[in-house]
Design an enzyme around this catalytic site. Structure first.
Site, short mmCIF file in Angstrom:
data_model
loop_
_atom_site.label_atom_id
_atom_site.label_comp_id
_atom_site.label_asym_id
_atom_site.label_seq_id
_atom_site.Cartn_x
_atom_site.Cartn_y
_atom_site.Cartn_z
N SER A 133 0.83 -1.20 0.00
CA SER A 133 0.00 0.00 0.00
C SER A 133 0.87 1.26 0.00
CB SER A 133 -0.95 -0.04 1.20
OG SER A 133 -1.93 0.96 1.09
N ASP A 230 -9.93 -4.52 -4.83
CA ASP A 230 -9.37 -3.55 -3.89
C ASP A 230 -10.30 -2.33 -3.84
OD1 ASP A 230 -7.90 -1.62 -2.51
OD2 ASP A 230 -5.99 -2.30 -3.32
N HIS A 260 -7.62 -5.31 -0.82
CA HIS A 260 -6.50 -4.39 -0.61
C HIS A 260 -5.37 -4.98 0.21
CE1 HIS A 260 -4.33 -0.66 -0.37
NE2 HIS A 260 -4.34 -0.71 0.95
#
Length: 286
Positions: A133, A230, A260
């Site tokens: 991320s 996601d 995600h």
């Protein structure tokens, strides 16, 4: 040119025999964890990290926003690197996890400096950066700042420019309200409050580190893994990164049912197999 692969399972690479034996064990979790150490930096909070000594190329894991080094992906990578005898380091950003400081006092620039400190002071030789991320954004910034220390990049749900992009897509009225208030209650599903409070200063500072508006002069191998489901960072962000990166060795893998966090068993296997394949490629070339 980047290649794109859409996969529903983790059987995507031609693996060596060693991979098949160690990857499931990596996904199962760490049996003997490394101990937490603290890096003392002049005039800066102490940085918490766990380090496994071993061969090059080493692997460094960069967590996501408000995350820490004790997550499933970080721990699985330690077991994997241990099984291969390669060095591995995971750490907590300033103000996060076991590191000193209050998270709300820091920003993207601070955390970029944390990564550079790790590369400069805590590891030796070329490293494969694995960024989850926001960690995917930071790995790209680190590769631009320390190209000689980067062997390869692996982005998991890469969130390049994310906070800035999310803010700029808000309705004008809402942006004006945030600017007047001086803070933004950024929605999330990953804490009890349901949001993170981001200051306007945090958002303005983040603008200094945006990278998707121009070519990204990174020449090392890049692997980007993203889930089509996601709901936090759209998968097309990884496609944008692939298009911007100047390296000729770029692969994007899209997981049809991936979310995600990419922390399901098969997600972690895919990450491990991807890194294993890179290690094989880099050591063969070396």
């Amino acid at each position: 040119m980047a290649s794109v692969v859409l996969r529903q399972s983790c059987r995507l690479l031609t693996l060596r025999a060693r991979s098949l034996s160690c990857a499931p064990r990596a996904a199962a979790g760490v049996r003997h964890k490394t101990t937490i150490q603290y890096a003392t930096r002049p005039d800066l909070p102490r940085l918490a990290y766990r380090k496994l000594k071993g061969k090059s190329p080493g692997v460094v894991f960069l967590p996501g926003f408000a995350s820490h080094m004790g997550g499933q992906k970080a721990e699985a990578l330690e077991e994997f690197c241990k099984s291969l005898g390669h060095s591995y380091l995971r750490f907590d950003y300033t103000g996060c996890g076991a590191s000193e400081g209050q998270m709300t006092d820091y920003n993207i620039g601070t955390w970029k400096k944390d990564v550079l400190y790790v590369l400069d002071e805590l590891v030796e030789g070329p490293q494969i950066l694995v960024g989850s991320s926001m960690g995917g954004w930071l790995m790209l910034l680190a590769a631009l700042a320390r190209p000689e220390k980067i062997a390869a990049l692996v982005g998991i749900s890469t969130a390049a420019d994310h906070f800035v992009t999310a803010f700029n897509t808000l309705p004008i009225e809402m942006r004006k309200e945030i600017e007047e208030r001086g803070s933004w209650s950024f929605p999330t599903r990953y804490n009890e409050e349901g949001s993170y409070m981001l200051s306007l200063d945090f958002l303005k500072e983040a603008e200094n580190h945006c990278i998707l508006q121009s070519p990204i002069p990174v020449a090392c191998p890049v692997r980007l893994i993203h889930g089509l489901k996601d709901a936090d960072v759209p998968w097309h962000v990884s496609m944008q990164v692939a298009e911007r990166v100047l390296s000729n060795d770029v692969d994007v893998v899209l997981r049809k049912h991936g979310h995600h966090r990419m922390s399901e068993k098969d997600d972690i296997k895919l990450m491990v197999y991807t890194i294993d394949d890179l290690i094989d490629k880099l050591t063969t070339l070396g």
